[in-house]
Enzyme design. Structure first.
Site, short mmCIF file in Angstrom:
data_model
loop_
_atom_site.label_atom_id
_atom_site.label_comp_id
_atom_site.label_asym_id
_atom_site.label_seq_id
_atom_site.Cartn_x
_atom_site.Cartn_y
_atom_site.Cartn_z
N THR A 127 0.88 -1.17 0.00
CA THR A 127 0.00 0.00 0.00
C THR A 127 0.91 1.22 0.00
OG1 THR A 127 -1.63 -1.21 1.30
CG2 THR A 127 -1.88 1.18 1.17
N LYS B 134 -7.37 1.52 -2.97
CA LYS B 134 -6.98 0.89 -1.70
C LYS B 134 -7.09 1.90 -0.54
CE LYS B 134 -4.69 -1.51 1.47
NZ LYS B 134 -5.04 -2.70 2.18
N LYS C 114 0.42 5.09 8.21
CA LYS C 114 0.93 5.46 6.88
C LYS C 114 -0.19 5.55 5.86
CE LYS C 114 2.03 1.90 4.67
NZ LYS C 114 1.55 0.86 3.79
#
Ligand SMILES: NC(=O)c1ccc[n+]([C@@H]2O[C@H](COP(=O)([O-])OP(=O)(O)OC[C@H]3O[C@@H](n4cnc5c(N)ncnc54)[C@H](OP(=O)(O)O)[C@@H]3O)[C@@H](O)[C@H]2O)c1
Length: 290
Positions: free
Chosen positions: A95, A167, A235
């Site tokens: 990701t 995502k 993150k």
């Protein structure tokens, strides 16, 4: 296919296991070799460097923690792009940042795909991942057989960066659901209820989800080990907040990012996201405790 794989952590290791079992010829590289041993025991080969993992492969796949790790793995004289053969398709399944995905694809003229996943280590092991793909349609078609070993839902969302953006949508959901689950668990405890009985009731109602089942069971066991690391959720949420910029307010996502950072600062970033439960502890003693 001849596949180079970089990053055999919580997700990479079970994904490699599936590719080896499906008959692909897989060479793995991981920063710490010991963490690649389970993959090697299953029949994957060892590549001593990122460059070695990238050479003479049909597909090279990265499954790394942070955008900075992805950037370092792809760029520079020892990186994937300088060492892969002209026909190789590189796929970043970490990701990471949509902007970085666009940069890498532009740099190569389209032979880099972004294909982050959802489903956790359990989904990786059973081949039930949801895979969010961005990038050139012809490169996607070439890698599709690999994706179909790893995931049960594979969707091409558009050009480079679209997979990462999709995502991040998933991560806004995961963030707010995870905090909701931890808060619900705290309510159950505070009310003196049996968490197992509460779970039995709520899991079949509208709030049921695989995430509820996973996190509730870890919370019931007092287990803060990661399926998904809190530093990685922090993150992801920073990336989601960057993506929307000033165009939207995301109060829940912003709060969960701050709480994840607080957990990472106090307990360590390698704790599972269910460690958000620690943020439900009162910081001020209640009346009865004074
Ligand atoms: N876990 C989940 O549920 C989940 C679900 C979906 C997506 N993701 C995403 O998938 C990615 C990987 O997550 P994960 O949970 O598998 O993380 P992880 O367990 O921390 O694994 C990452 C692996 O990458 C290795 N690595 C880091 N830098 C490297 C480098 N420069 N060269 C070679 N190897 C390097 C690490 O090596 P060391 O062994 O030396 O640390 C580690 O084995 C992240 O972007 C995460 O956000 C995770």
């Amino acid at each position: 296919m001849r596949i180079g794989w970089i990053g055999t952590g919580l997700m990479g290791e079970p994904m490699v296991a599936r590719l080896v079992a499906a008959g692909h010829q897989v060479s793995v590289h991981n920063r710490t070799r010991a963490r690649a041993e389970p993959s090697l025991a299953l029949g994957a080969g060892w590549a001593g460097s990122i460059a070695a993992a990238a050479r003479d492969r049909d597909v090279v796949i990265t499954m790394l923690p942070f955008p900075a790790d992805v950037e370092a793995a792809y760029l520079g004289p020892d990186g994937i792009l300088a060492n892969a053969s002209p026909g190789t398709v590189a796929v970043d399944m970490s990701t990471s940042s949509p902007a970085l995905a666009r940069r890498l694809a532009d740099f190569t003229g389209g032979s880099v795909l972004d294909a982050p996943v959802s489903g956790g280590p359990a989904g990786a092991r059973s081949g039930a991942l949801s895979i969010f793909v961005g990038g050139a349609a012809d490169a996607f078609e070439r890698v599709r057989p690999v994706f179909e070993v790893l995931g049960s839902t594979v969707v091409h969302h558009g050009p480079a960066g679209a997979g990462q953006a999709a995502k991040l949508v998933n991560q806004a959901l995961v963030a707010n659901l995870t905090l909701g689950i931890c808060e619900a668990y705290a309510v159950a405890e505070a009310a003196g209820l049996d968490p197992a009985l509460v779970h039995e009731s709520v899991r079949v109602g509208v709030a049921g989800s695989p995430l509820l089942d996973f996190a509730w069971s870890r919370l019931s066991d007092g287990d803060l080990e990661p399926g998904f690391k809190v530093a990685h959720l922090a993150k992801d949420l920073a990336l989601a907040l960057d993506e929307v910029g000033d165009t939207r307010r995301l109060p829940g996502t912003s709060l969960v990012r701050e709480l994840c950072q607080a957990v990472a600062d106090t307990l360590g970033g390698d704790r599972g996201t269910q460690a958000l439960i620690t943020q439900t502890q009162p910081t001020v003693p209640s009346e009865g405790q004074r």
